[in-house]
Scaffold this motif. Sequence first.
Motif, PDB file in Angstrom:
ATOM      1  N   GLU A   1      28.275   9.446   2.900  1.00 17.29           N
ATOM      2  CA  GLU A   1      27.426   8.261   3.095  1.00 17.29           C
ATOM      3  C   GLU A   1      26.388   8.149   1.981  1.00 17.29           C
ATOM      4  OE1 GLU A   1      27.140   7.426   7.859  1.00 17.29           O
ATOM      5  OE2 GLU A   1      26.218   9.280   7.119  1.00 17.29           O
ATOM      6  N   CYS A   2      25.841   9.279   1.538  1.00 15.76           N
ATOM      7  CA  CYS A   2      24.883   9.256   0.427  1.00 15.76           C
ATOM      8  C   CYS A   2      25.543   8.697  -0.828  1.00 15.76           C
ATOM      9  CB  CYS A   2      24.355  10.664   0.148  1.00 15.76           C
ATOM     10  SG  CYS A   2      23.258  11.326   1.409  1.00 15.76           S
ATOM     11  N   TRP A   3      26.751   9.181  -1.143  1.00 14.79           N
ATOM     12  CA  TRP A   3      27.428   8.714  -2.357  1.00 14.79           C
ATOM     13  C   TRP A   3      27.871   7.261  -2.221  1.00 14.79           C
ATOM     14  CZ3 TRP A   3      26.581  10.573  -6.822  1.00 14.79           C
ATOM     15  CH2 TRP A   3      26.134  11.891  -6.934  1.00 14.79           C
ATOM     16  N   THR A   4      28.197   6.829  -1.022  1.00 15.26           N
ATOM     17  CA  THR A   4      28.511   5.407  -0.820  1.00 15.26           C
ATOM     18  C   THR A   4      27.284   4.562  -1.141  1.00 15.26           C
ATOM     19  OG1 THR A   4      30.218   5.873   0.811  1.00 15.26           O
ATOM     20  CG2 THR A   4      29.215   3.679   0.877  1.00 15.26           C
ATOM     21  N   GLU A   5      26.127   4.964  -0.640  1.00 17.33           N
ATOM     22  CA  GLU A   5      24.890   4.241  -0.945  1.00 17.33           C
ATOM     23  C   GLU A   5      24.621   4.236  -2.451  1.00 17.33           C
ATOM     24  OE1 GLU A   5      22.782   2.441   1.072  1.00 17.33           O
ATOM     25  OE2 GLU A   5      24.342   2.774   2.576  1.00 17.33           O
ATOM     26  N   LEU A   6      24.780   5.389  -3.087  1.00 22.32           N
ATOM     27  CA  LEU A   6      24.532   5.470  -4.524  1.00 22.32           C
ATOM     28  C   LEU A   6      25.511   4.612  -5.313  1.00 22.32           C
ATOM     29  CD1 LEU A   6      23.804   9.279  -4.654  1.00 22.32           C
ATOM     30  CD2 LEU A   6      22.174   7.478  -5.291  1.00 22.32           C
ATOM     31  N   ARG A   7      26.777   4.572  -4.899  1.00 21.43           N
ATOM     32  CA  ARG A   7      27.773   3.750  -5.605  1.00 21.43           C
ATOM     33  C   ARG A   7      27.519   2.255  -5.417  1.00 21.43           C
ATOM     34  NH1 ARG A   7      31.284   7.710  -3.616  1.00 21.43           N
ATOM     35  NH2 ARG A   7      31.838   6.353  -1.882  1.00 21.43           N
ATOM     36  N   HIS A   8      26.939   1.854  -4.292  1.00 21.89           N
ATOM     37  CA  HIS A   8      26.755   0.434  -3.999  1.00 21.89           C
ATOM     38  C   HIS A   8      25.398  -0.099  -4.449  1.00 21.89           C
ATOM     39  CE1 HIS A   8      30.252   1.184  -1.419  1.00 21.89           C
ATOM     40  NE2 HIS A   8      30.527  -0.062  -1.721  1.00 21.89           N
ATOM     41  N   ASN A   9      24.659   0.692  -5.172  1.00 21.08           N
ATOM     42  CA  ASN A   9      23.363   0.252  -5.679  1.00 21.08           C
ATOM     43  C   ASN A   9      23.337   0.389  -7.190  1.00 21.08           C
ATOM     44  OD1 ASN A   9      21.412  -0.373  -3.369  1.00 21.08           O
ATOM     45  ND2 ASN A   9      22.573   1.402  -2.662  1.00 21.08           N
ATOM     46  N   GLN A  10      22.322  -0.225  -7.808  1.00 15.98           N
ATOM     47  CA  GLN A  10      22.222  -0.225  -9.262  1.00 15.98           C
ATOM     48  C   GLN A  10      20.856   0.176  -9.783  1.00 15.98           C
ATOM     49  OE1 GLN A  10      23.082  -4.186 -10.519  1.00 15.98           O
ATOM     50  NE2 GLN A  10      25.162  -4.167  -9.734  1.00 15.98           N
ATOM     51  N   LEU A  11      19.862   0.189  -8.918  1.00  9.17           N
ATOM     52  CA  LEU A  11      18.501   0.448  -9.379  1.00  9.17           C
ATOM     53  C   LEU A  11      17.887   1.579  -8.569  1.00  9.17           C
ATOM     54  CD1 LEU A  11      16.215  -0.513 -11.287  1.00  9.17           C
ATOM     55  CD2 LEU A  11      15.397  -1.910  -9.396  1.00  9.17           C
ATOM     56  N   GLY A  12      17.312   2.544  -9.274  1.00  8.73           N
ATOM     57  CA  GLY A  12      16.645   3.657  -8.612  1.00  8.73           C
ATOM     58  C   GLY A  12      15.404   4.046  -9.373  1.00  8.73           C
ATOM     59  N   ARG A  13      14.766   5.107  -8.898  1.00  7.74           N
ATOM     60  CA  ARG A  13      13.559   5.610  -9.531  1.00  7.74           C
ATOM     61  C   ARG A  13      13.805   7.058  -9.952  1.00  7.74           C
ATOM     62  NH1 ARG A  13      12.900   2.221  -5.851  1.00  7.74           N
ATOM     63  NH2 ARG A  13      13.015   3.626  -4.093  1.00  7.74           N
ATOM     64  N   LEU A  14      13.514   7.328 -11.219  1.00  9.73           N
ATOM     65  CA  LEU A  14      13.692   8.651 -11.806  1.00  9.73           C
ATOM     66  C   LEU A  14      12.322   9.299 -11.918  1.00  9.73           C
ATOM     67  CD1 LEU A  14      15.593  10.659 -13.396  1.00  9.73           C
ATOM     68  CD2 LEU A  14      14.752   9.481 -15.449  1.00  9.73           C
ATOM     69  N   ALA A  15      12.168  10.503 -11.356  1.00  7.50           N
ATOM     70  CA  ALA A  15      10.906  11.239 -11.439  1.00  7.50           C
ATOM     71  C   ALA A  15      11.097  12.448 -12.343  1.00  7.50           C
ATOM     72  CB  ALA A  15      10.461  11.686 -10.051  1.00  7.50           C
ATOM     73  N   VAL A  16      10.166  12.588 -13.302  1.00  9.24           N
ATOM     74  CA  VAL A  16      10.188  13.690 -14.264  1.00  9.24           C
ATOM     75  C   VAL A  16       8.785  14.275 -14.319  1.00  9.24           C
ATOM     76  CG1 VAL A  16      10.664  14.339 -16.653  1.00  9.24           C
ATOM     77  CG2 VAL A  16      11.914  12.454 -15.620  1.00  9.24           C
ATOM     78  N   ALA A  17       8.681  15.604 -14.314  1.00  8.94           N
ATOM     79  CA  ALA A  17       7.379  16.271 -14.401  1.00  8.94           C
ATOM     80  C   ALA A  17       7.308  17.076 -15.693  1.00  8.94           C
ATOM     81  CB  ALA A  17       7.160  17.185 -13.204  1.00  8.94           C
TER      82      ALA A  17
END
Length: 138
Positions: free
Chosen positions: A13-29
């Motif tokens: 289900e996580c990968w289905t959500e990731l495949r069906h979306n195009q925009l996310g937030r990348l966090a780098v420290a």
Amino acid sequence: MNDPIIRDLTPEECWTELRHNQLGRLAVAVAGEVDIFPVNYVAHDRALYFRTAPGTKLLELTVNQRVAFEIDTWTYDQARSVVVKGIAERLEHQSDIDAADRLPLLPWIPTLKYRWVRIAPTFVRGLFFDRAAEPERY
């Protein structure tokens, strides 16, 4: 009124959500500071890919490759959140770049971005929420 339901999403289900979306937030420290960047991406073969240009994001990824990535999706009565933690690596081999160029990813703004980054997940977790009105406080 029923209590809201919160449950873990399965890995699929996580990968289905990731495949069906195009925009996310990348966090780098880096150096005790956390930056968060909006990135458009594509999920392919249980990895995340995005393109970038030279700048802060790429510089920070060369200093610290450990990243977190997050997406949220929602409707009126449901929401899902997926968090991916992993190692970000710039694609250097031409065969990897050529394969990434075939992925269905286009920039959201008309800029040239030739540097591909792949996030190899070490952790993936998703949550499902039934959304409802806030209960009475008093």
